[in-house]
Design a protein around this motif. Structure first.
Motif, short mmCIF file in Angstrom:
data_model
loop_
_atom_site.label_atom_id
_atom_site.label_comp_id
_atom_site.label_asym_id
_atom_site.label_seq_id
_atom_site.Cartn_x
_atom_site.Cartn_y
_atom_site.Cartn_z
N PHE A 79 0.86 -1.17 0.00
CA PHE A 79 0.00 0.00 0.00
C PHE A 79 0.90 1.22 0.00
N ASP A 118 -1.66 -2.98 -4.27
CA ASP A 118 -3.04 -2.55 -4.10
C ASP A 118 -3.38 -1.50 -5.15
N CYS A 120 -6.15 1.13 -5.84
CA CYS A 120 -7.29 1.88 -5.32
C CYS A 120 -6.79 3.28 -5.01
N CYS A 130 -12.76 5.84 -2.61
CA CYS A 130 -12.12 4.91 -3.54
C CYS A 130 -12.47 5.18 -5.00
N TYR A 192 -10.40 -7.95 -4.84
CA TYR A 192 -11.15 -7.86 -3.58
C TYR A 192 -12.61 -8.00 -3.99
N LYS A 195 -15.94 -7.45 -0.69
CA LYS A 195 -15.38 -6.55 0.31
C LYS A 195 -16.54 -5.82 0.99
N LEU A 200 -14.10 -2.59 10.72
CA LEU A 200 -12.80 -3.17 11.07
C LEU A 200 -11.65 -2.62 10.23
N TYR A 201 -11.94 -1.70 9.30
CA TYR A 201 -10.86 -1.08 8.53
C TYR A 201 -10.33 0.19 9.22
N PHE A 204 -6.53 0.62 9.68
CA PHE A 204 -5.89 0.81 8.36
C PHE A 204 -6.02 2.25 7.91
N ARG A 217 -18.48 4.44 3.07
CA ARG A 217 -18.24 3.67 1.84
C ARG A 217 -19.38 2.72 1.51
N TYR A 271 -8.84 -11.72 3.80
CA TYR A 271 -8.02 -10.67 4.40
C TYR A 271 -8.37 -10.52 5.88
N VAL A 273 -8.18 -8.34 8.44
CA VAL A 273 -7.94 -6.90 8.27
C VAL A 273 -7.39 -6.26 9.54
N SER A 274 -7.08 -4.98 9.40
CA SER A 274 -6.43 -4.25 10.49
C SER A 274 -7.18 -4.38 11.82
C1 PBG Z 1 -8.84 0.52 0.30
C2 PBG Z 1 -8.46 -0.51 1.28
C3 PBG Z 1 -8.82 -0.56 2.62
C4 PBG Z 1 -8.25 -1.71 3.14
C5 PBG Z 1 -7.53 -2.32 2.12
N1 PBG Z 1 -7.69 -1.57 0.96
C6 PBG Z 1 -9.55 0.42 3.45
C7 PBG Z 1 -10.94 0.74 3.17
O1 PBG Z 1 -11.61 0.14 2.33
O2 PBG Z 1 -11.39 1.67 3.82
C8 PBG Z 1 -8.40 -2.16 4.56
C9 PBG Z 1 -7.43 -3.18 5.02
C10 PBG Z 1 -7.38 -3.33 6.49
O3 PBG Z 1 -8.24 -2.83 7.24
O4 PBG Z 1 -6.45 -3.98 6.94
N2 PBG Z 1 -7.76 0.86 -0.54
#
Ligand code: PBG
Length: 324
Positions: A79, A118, A120, A130, A192, A195, A200-201, A204, A217, A271, A273-274
């Motif tokens: 990223f 990535d 986006c 995005c 993805y 998604k 949970l993002y 990130f 989003r 994934y 995620v974060s």
């Molecule tokens: C968007 C993107 C996101 C994540 C990966 N690609 C954030 C979002 O959609 O807001 C999240 C990944 C994570 O939370 O670990 N480019």
């Protein structure tokens, strides 16, 4: 055969039996390590809500990537966090942008490490969405050209695989067309596909400074309530030419991974995620969970549900734990 003839505990009695009876395997081969790349030199900026994760300058990235590769992890996901953002995210397809530069440097040092990028614009736009924005709406078709340019800039810099995470309709086909037209027919796409619009993002978005400046989003990412729609998203991406399809997040969506596994023959990625990472970290820091056990158990559960590959910030720790 019921009890007492059948005793399921027999094959749980020793570590040897448990190894033999184990149905699901987790190995470093299954892991992909995500990294955040920033400008500068010798930068290792800690991410507050993701203890143990950093925004890395290219030199530091090379070191970290080398470590995860040496531990047996075959792939990383990059990223980019650009120095400047604008309304359309033009740094996202700059030929000498942060990701193309990181790619060239990593591929030069670690040619056999699979580097996925990535695709986006949200890390590159001032509004953090995005896609292209007009009158507070996120435009679909107008975004596709940007994604094509971004994917091409990555392919030209040596990306092994592009991973669109934007959730615009038709983007896999658009990216496939662009790559094929410029001589990159052999660069695969990890989409993805399912998604979800997940809370949970949040960590990130702190890491990438990509919190939406207005709204949320939900007009492009999926409703967490929907599993049939997730299968339609996955089918659409496969029809458009995706080589690997992803479900994201992972642990709260194991049913989606499982449902996809029943119908899809393509490799499935999930994934972690974060927020999934941060929840385990926080509980561990409180002394409420054993971090290593929670890490291995959640990753194993994601594999059991049907994921072939797992993107996880725990890749390095997990690969190390699996060695011991
Ligand atoms: C968007 C993107 C996101 C994540 C990966 N690609 C954030 C979002 O959609 O807001 C999240 C990944 C994570 O939370 O670990 N480019």
């Amino acid at each position: 055969m019921p009890f007492p003839q059948d005793r399921l505990r027999r094959l749980r009695a020793t570590a040897g039996f448990r190894r033999m009876a184990r149905e699901t395997r987790l190995s470093p081969d299954h892991l992909i390590a995500p990294f955040f790349v920033v400008e500068g030199h010798n930068e290792r900026q800690p991410i507050g809500s993701m203890p143990g994760q950093y925004r890395l300058s290219v030199d530091q990235l090379i070191q970290e990537a080398g470590e995860v590769y040496a531990l047996g992890v075959p792939a990383i996901l990059l990223f980019g966090i650009p120095a400047t953002k604008d309304e359309i995210g033009s740094e996202a397809w700059a030929p000498d942008g942060i990701v193309p530069r990181a790619l060239r440097a990593v591929k030069e040092r670690l040619p056999d490490l699979v580097v996925i990028t990535d695709v986006c614009v949200d890390e590159y736009t001032t509004h953090g969405h995005c896609g292209m924005v007009q009158d507070g709406r996120i435009l679909n078709d107008e975004t596709l050209g940007c994604l094509q340019k971004m994917a091409l800039s990555h392919a030209r810099a040596g990306s092994d695989m592009v991973a669109p995470s934007d959730m615009m309709d038709g983007r896999v086909a658009a990216i496939r067309l662009a790559l094929d037209g410029e001589g990159f027919a052999s660069v695969p796409i990890m989409a993805y596909a399912a998604k979800f619009a997940s809370c949970l993002y949040a960590p990130f978005r702190e890491a990438a400074d990509s919190r939406p400046a207005f709204g949320d989003r939900q007009s492009y990412q999926m409703d967490p309530a929907n599993v049939r729609e997730a299968l339609r998203e996955i089918e659409a991406d496969i029809q458009e030419g995706a080589d690997i399809v992803m479900v994201k997040p992972a642990l709260p969506y194991l049913d989606v991974i499982h449902a996809a596994r029943q119908t899809v023959r393509h490799p499935i990625a999930a994934y972690q995620v974060s927020g999934e990472y941060s929840m385990i970290k926080a509980a561990a820091q409180q002394g409420w969970l054993d971090e290593r056990l929670a890490m291995v158990e959640t990753l194993l559960a994601i594999r059991r549900a049907g994921a072939d590959l797992i993107l996880t910030y725990y890749a390095k720790d997990a690969a190390r734990a699996l060695r011991e």
